[in-house]
Scaffold this active site. Structure first.
Site, PDB file in Angstrom:
ATOM      1  N   TYR A 194     -20.328  35.938 -58.048  1.00 38.06           N
ATOM      2  CA  TYR A 194     -20.594  37.233 -57.431  1.00 38.06           C
ATOM      3  C   TYR A 194     -21.165  37.024 -56.030  1.00 38.06           C
ATOM      4  O   TYR A 194     -21.851  36.026 -55.767  1.00 38.06           O
ATOM      5  CB  TYR A 194     -21.628  38.027 -58.241  1.00 38.06           C
ATOM      6  CG  TYR A 194     -21.060  38.738 -59.443  1.00 38.06           C
ATOM      7  CD1 TYR A 194     -20.554  40.028 -59.329  1.00 38.06           C
ATOM      8  CD2 TYR A 194     -21.042  38.128 -60.689  1.00 38.06           C
ATOM      9  CE1 TYR A 194     -20.043  40.698 -60.438  1.00 38.06           C
ATOM     10  CE2 TYR A 194     -20.535  38.791 -61.808  1.00 38.06           C
ATOM     11  CZ  TYR A 194     -20.036  40.074 -61.671  1.00 38.06           C
ATOM     12  OH  TYR A 194     -19.531  40.732 -62.750  1.00 38.06           O
ATOM     13  N   ASP A 236     -20.413  46.631 -62.818  1.00 38.76           N
ATOM     14  CA  ASP A 236     -21.241  47.840 -62.888  1.00 38.76           C
ATOM     15  C   ASP A 236     -20.605  49.033 -62.173  1.00 38.76           C
ATOM     16  O   ASP A 236     -19.781  48.853 -61.275  1.00 38.76           O
ATOM     17  CB  ASP A 236     -22.597  47.589 -62.217  1.00 38.76           C
ATOM     18  CG  ASP A 236     -23.413  46.524 -62.927  1.00 38.76           C
ATOM     19  OD1 ASP A 236     -23.047  46.134 -64.053  1.00 38.76           O
ATOM     20  OD2 ASP A 236     -24.427  46.089 -62.341  1.00 38.76           O
TER      21      ASP A 236
END
Lengths: 244, 244
Positions: B111, B53
């Site tokens: 992540y 992102d």
């Protein structure tokens, strides 16, 4: 009137150093004083354990200030962190004897200088290390570093030519450690002249590269800045401890 | 034509994410492609293991590209790091089978989401953590996190409403660790939808604060984004591993 001692951390990248200068408030001291003055409604002076250079950092800078306030120390800490920019933080606060002075009472200071020799930039710590592709002989640096230990006139390792004060300082230890291609140089002393750590490290850095023999004793004897090594960039420098 | 696999790290703070978008080159992929195209004199396409992102980071992003060049892999690595901005670095390069594809061959991705709960900003990692003063019950978060494990339709945990592709993904593990007041949430899965990690963490964050019951099963059943928690800010998110 109460005297408070605080431990301050900062990423100094964007600042003109710790100490207030003329009419710029782009200093760590200036930021702290503005917020405390706003909080108390009176002019507050913040005393640091020592100046740090423009662009240099502190993980552990000590400062003190005397104020009158109804706030307790937790509230003062929260107020400071609320209004400080996100590259300056106050880690702790304690009330100390009214006679305590961060600079005058400091016994030792320890600086860390970081050199990344991997050839791969460390993107997460880009502001905190000096990058080089040079081949460095750590043993040569360690050997030469011993010459600094003890009390010396550090005039040749100081950028301020006009100083009239004593330039004699005492170095207690210099430790040189390598971890994953990063060289960490820890310098502990009773005080440091302007740019002194950066010039000591710059001289060791030249010796480590074989660009210079171990001529530290000659540099001390010559008493001339021109004989010593380069001033390393401030980005790699961080104040990490102050003892009282 | 040779196929090269690279491991890339980036501080994504200033970027619009990994993936090229229209005519902006403010992306990690765009920066890499521009440099490789300049190096080879031909248009080069760089395939990442997945998008990250805008504002999110990667310690370990995998990418591959096919080029014709006289340079050896060490020279390609040096060329890339020479021209990349200092918030993007290529850590390693290896030649791989011509059929290797970073995204299609990826088996798992991990992540890390970091939450600082100390109330004291971490000035040295200000771009990489989310700061909060909230009181968080880690056990509640850990309990709720178990509901995500396994294969589910993650449609309610995705910001992209228009997707026509499968929204079924498999989560292998979620580990929640606290160290010195920092909460680290590791999420490992076979793939992630747009904003999926940030919404999973946002939902757990609300549960940890007691603002929400553990209603993960209901959220899955309702299939509506509106039932899930907030999308956490991208600054705390970092891609830390890709397995093949």
């Amino acid at each position: 009137m109460k005297n408070y001692k605080i431990i301050v951390s900062y990423d100094g990248t964007k600042y003109s150093g710790w100490q207030k200068q003329g009419n710029t408030d782009n200093t760590i001291q200036g930021k702290l004083e503005n917020i405390l003055s706003k909080m108390t409604g009176e002019k507050v002076e913040v005393f640091g354990s020592g100046r740090t250079d423009a662009g240099a950092h502190a993980k552990y800078q000590v400062a003190n200030f005397k104020i009158d306030t109804d706030k307790n120390k937790k509230q003062i800490l929260e107020y400071l962190n609320e209004y400080l920019p996100n590259d300056i933080a106050v880690n702790s606060i304690e009330q100390v004897d009214i006679r305590f002075h961060s600079r005058l009472n400091a016994k030792t200071k320890t600086y860390l200088y970081r050199i990344n020799t991997t050839g791969i930039p460390n993107v997460f710590e880009k502001n905190f290390v000096f990058n080089t592709k040079a081949n460095i002989d750590l043993e040569k640096m360690r050997q030469a570093s011993k010459e600094f230990i003890g009390e010396h006139d550090f005039l040749p390792f100081c950028s301020n030519k006009k100083t009239k004060k004593s330039t004699v300082r005492k170095i207690y230890s210099i430790s040189i450690i390598e971890e994953n291609g990063e060289i960490k140089i820890y310098v502990k002393g009773n005080g440091f002249l302007y740019n002194m750590v950066r010039i000591i490290v710059g001289t060791l850095f030249e010796i480590g590269q074989g660009k210079r023999e171990n001529n530290i004793q000659e540099i001390f004897e010559g008493k001339e800045r021109v004989n010593a090594g380069i001033t390393m960039p401030s980005c790699g420098l961080c104040l990490i401890d102050v003892e009282y």
